[in-house]
Design a protein around this motif. Structure first.
Motif, PDB file in Angstrom:
ATOM      1  N   ALA A  12      -5.110   4.273   7.812  1.00 24.33           N
ATOM      2  CA  ALA A  12      -4.307   3.707   6.727  1.00 24.33           C
ATOM      3  C   ALA A  12      -2.961   4.410   6.625  1.00 24.33           C
ATOM      4  CB  ALA A  12      -5.064   3.808   5.410  1.00 24.33           C
ATOM      5  N   ARG A  13      -2.940   5.726   6.749  1.00 27.71           N
ATOM      6  CA  ARG A  13      -1.692   6.478   6.577  1.00 27.71           C
ATOM      7  C   ARG A  13      -0.684   6.153   7.674  1.00 27.71           C
ATOM      8  NH1 ARG A  13      -5.402  10.653   5.496  1.00 27.71           N
ATOM      9  NH2 ARG A  13      -4.849  11.806   7.401  1.00 27.71           N
ATOM     10  N   TYR A  15     -10.155   4.578   4.943  1.00 31.34           N
ATOM     11  CA  TYR A  15      -9.652   4.452   6.314  1.00 31.34           C
ATOM     12  C   TYR A  15      -8.776   5.618   6.764  1.00 31.34           C
ATOM     13  CZ  TYR A  15     -11.556  -0.151   5.553  1.00 31.34           C
ATOM     14  OH  TYR A  15     -12.410  -1.175   5.257  1.00 31.34           O
ATOM     15  N   GLN A  16      -8.518   6.570   5.858  1.00 29.05           N
ATOM     16  CA  GLN A  16      -7.927   7.849   6.233  1.00 29.05           C
ATOM     17  C   GLN A  16      -6.653   7.705   7.070  1.00 29.05           C
ATOM     18  OE1 GLN A  16      -9.225  11.058   5.178  1.00 29.05           O
ATOM     19  NE2 GLN A  16     -10.168   9.671   3.714  1.00 29.05           N
ATOM     20  N   ALA A  39       1.090   6.927  -0.759  1.00 33.05           N
ATOM     21  CA  ALA A  39       0.283   5.746  -1.058  1.00 33.05           C
ATOM     22  C   ALA A  39       0.578   5.263  -2.468  1.00 33.05           C
ATOM     23  CB  ALA A  39      -1.202   6.069  -0.926  1.00 33.05           C
ATOM     24  N   TYR A  90      -5.627   0.554  -3.657  1.00 38.58           N
ATOM     25  CA  TYR A  90      -5.020   1.240  -2.522  1.00 38.58           C
ATOM     26  C   TYR A  90      -5.570   2.654  -2.362  1.00 38.58           C
ATOM     27  CZ  TYR A  90      -1.834  -2.676  -2.095  1.00 38.58           C
ATOM     28  OH  TYR A  90      -1.318  -3.924  -1.906  1.00 38.58           O
ATOM     29  N   ARG A  91      -5.896   3.307  -3.459  1.00 36.96           N
ATOM     30  CA  ARG A  91      -6.547   4.622  -3.336  1.00 36.96           C
ATOM     31  C   ARG A  91      -7.850   4.494  -2.566  1.00 36.96           C
ATOM     32  NH1 ARG A  91      -4.939   5.398  -8.849  1.00 36.96           N
ATOM     33  NH2 ARG A  91      -7.083   4.998  -9.554  1.00 36.96           N
ATOM     34  N   TRP A 124       5.700   8.323   9.170  1.00 33.34           N
ATOM     35  CA  TRP A 124       4.595   7.912   8.300  1.00 33.34           C
ATOM     36  C   TRP A 124       3.959   9.079   7.562  1.00 33.34           C
ATOM     37  CZ3 TRP A 124       0.005  10.109   9.805  1.00 33.34           C
ATOM     38  CH2 TRP A 124      -0.088  10.537  11.139  1.00 33.34           C
ATOM     39  N   PHE A 170      -7.067   3.999   1.234  1.00 30.80           N
ATOM     40  CA  PHE A 170      -6.708   5.242   1.913  1.00 30.80           C
ATOM     41  C   PHE A 170      -7.894   6.190   2.018  1.00 30.80           C
ATOM     42  CE2 PHE A 170      -2.461   3.688   1.109  1.00 30.80           C
ATOM     43  CZ  PHE A 170      -1.746   4.159   2.196  1.00 30.80           C
ATOM     44  N   ASP A 171      -8.767   6.168   1.040  1.00 29.80           N
ATOM     45  CA  ASP A 171      -9.963   7.007   1.109  1.00 29.80           C
ATOM     46  C   ASP A 171     -10.912   6.512   2.194  1.00 29.80           C
ATOM     47  OD1 ASP A 171     -11.680   9.165  -0.035  1.00 29.80           O
ATOM     48  OD2 ASP A 171     -12.995   7.469  -0.504  1.00 29.80           O
ATOM     49  N   MET A 195       0.808  -1.223   0.000  1.00 28.29           N
ATOM     50  CA  MET A 195       0.000   0.000   0.000  1.00 28.29           C
ATOM     51  C   MET A 195       0.840   1.272   0.000  1.00 28.29           C
ATOM     52  SD  MET A 195      -1.547  -0.444   3.853  1.00 28.29           S
ATOM     53  CE  MET A 195      -2.380   1.140   3.964  1.00 28.29           C
ATOM     54  N   PHE A 196       2.092   1.196   0.478  1.00 26.23           N
ATOM     55  CA  PHE A 196       2.997   2.336   0.420  1.00 26.23           C
ATOM     56  C   PHE A 196       4.035   2.118  -0.676  1.00 26.23           C
ATOM     57  CE2 PHE A 196       1.580   2.418   4.887  1.00 26.23           C
ATOM     58  CZ  PHE A 196       1.136   3.737   4.970  1.00 26.23           C
TER      59      PHE A 196
END
Length: 378
Positions: A124-125, A120-121, A107, A113-114, A102, A117-118, A51-52
């Motif tokens: 996720a980050r 879980y904000q 991302a 993965y987008r 972090w 992150f959308d 994811m990263f």
């Protein structure tokens, strides 16, 4: 189908790695295209993006024994290390990085993965973390949720054997597996839901899909789960292990546990609420104290050390193959010598006692982990 060693279940291993700058010791915020391309070319079908941008995964083929697994990961670590060395990059295989910057991470720019992150904000980050995942094949006709319920009690022991995330954002967290603390912020990433069988599992999936809580192709990220892609049960509770032999021991133990549990399938009983409560308590103790914790034993519910807990598993399910004997032997070594979490904390404390600046002491921890990965690469 037997592989000639007495074992019947094939298995696979997935290792996650962070890419770090060898000069600074920091996780690369955005690795160059050359770094990613060379990793892909090196590992081929066994390479996976995470994811990263700074994280990659190596997913193994199916193994028949630990010798095959050792050969594959020794070679893959060796090759990746040498390829990345040309780029000034190191392969970091522990569950958390002691700097954990972090906020600087990017991302992976892929639709899946987008969406993650959308959805879980900041959870996720913040999840700049690496795990060790182990798949063990399950014969056709076995209810994998019933099997998981029989395995549940032992899961925290596997976490205790693997802990490698005691540091976060320059701080001593007080947890041997801070990764599992962060995992608790996600939905569907703790212990499995109390589902009695495969039918209940399917009902649960449909319910969440009907109410918009799970995509049609969505996954649960439980500490152990039935894989959707493969006919396996997948152990996901473990931290990434810098020392390859530690990860192999955990894989060997888990495979042995699955195989021995399958042999007893005619005597399986529904899991009791009490056993679930005990498992949840042991789970917390494992990520808080690691292999130094005191746990609730399977026999008479008496307090037991991690060494005693492993001995209980061995007495209930004695090793019947060379792989299993090797796995128990190495697991005992882990418990006597300590996991990566203990080694990281000792390195940090020693450096600070010698008067090192915090920044340099943390870098020493990074170099220790990188060194252990290199040693495993031959």
């Amino acid at each position: 189908m037997s592989n000639g060693t007495g074992s019947v279940c094939g298995f696979g291993i997935e290792e996650e790695y962070l890419l770090v700058d060898l000069d600074s010791g920091q996780v690369l915020a955005r690795p160059s295209r050359a770094v990613t391309r060379r990793c892909q070319e090196t590992m081929g079908e066994h390479f996976a993006e995470e994811m990263f941008c700074s994280q990659i995964e190596v997913a193994s083929p199916v193994f028949g024994n630990l010798h095959e697994a050792r050969s594959f990961f020794t070679q893959s670590r060796h090759t990746l290390r040498n390829v990345l060395l040309d780029e000034g990059v190191g392969l970091y295989c522990a569950a958390s990085h002691p700097g954990a910057q972090w906020r600087r991470q990017h991302a992976r720019n892929l639709p899946h993965y987008r969406q993650v992150f959308d959805d879980y904000q900041i959870v996720a980050r913040r999840s700049l973390l690496s795990g060790l995942h182990i798949h063990v094949g399950v014969p056709h006709g076995i209810d994998r949720m019933q099997l998981i319920n029989q395995l549940l009690y032992w899961l925290p022991l596997f976490l205790a054997l693997s802990t490698s995330s005691p540091l976060w954002s320059g701080l001593v967290t007080g947890y041997r597996s801070y990764r599992r603390v962060v995992c608790a912020e996600w939905p569907h990433m703790g212990m499995p839901e109390p589902l009695d069988n495969w039918h209940d599992y399917q009902r649960y999936r449909r319910l969440l899909q009907d109410v918009g809580g799970l995509a049609a192709d969505g996954d649960f990220w439980w500490a152990i789960r039935p894989s959707r892609r493969f006919p396996t049960v997948e152990l996901r509770i473990c931290d990434a292990c810098p020392r390859l032999e530690d990860g192999l021991a955990i894989a060997g133990l888990f495979r042995h546990l699955v195989e021995q549990t399958l042999l007893l399938s005619q005597r399986w009983q529904p899991i009791s609420n009490e056993l679930r409560w005990i498992t949840q308590e042991n789970y917390w103790r494992a990520y808080r104290y690691g292999c130094k914790g005191t746990f609730i034993g399977v026999q008479d519910r008496h307090p037991v050390s991690a060494e005693g807990w492993l001995a209980q598993l061995q007495s209930l399910m004695p090793p019947d193959t060379q792989d299993a004997e090797q796995a128990f032997y190495q697991a005992r070594r882990i418990l006597s010598q300590g996991t990566s979490a203990e080694r990281q904390l000792a390195m940090l404390a020693g450096a600070l006692e010698q008067g090192w600046e915090q920044r340099l002491a943390l870098k020493a921890v990074v170099e220790q982990v990188l060194g252990e990965v290199c040693q495993s690469a031959g």
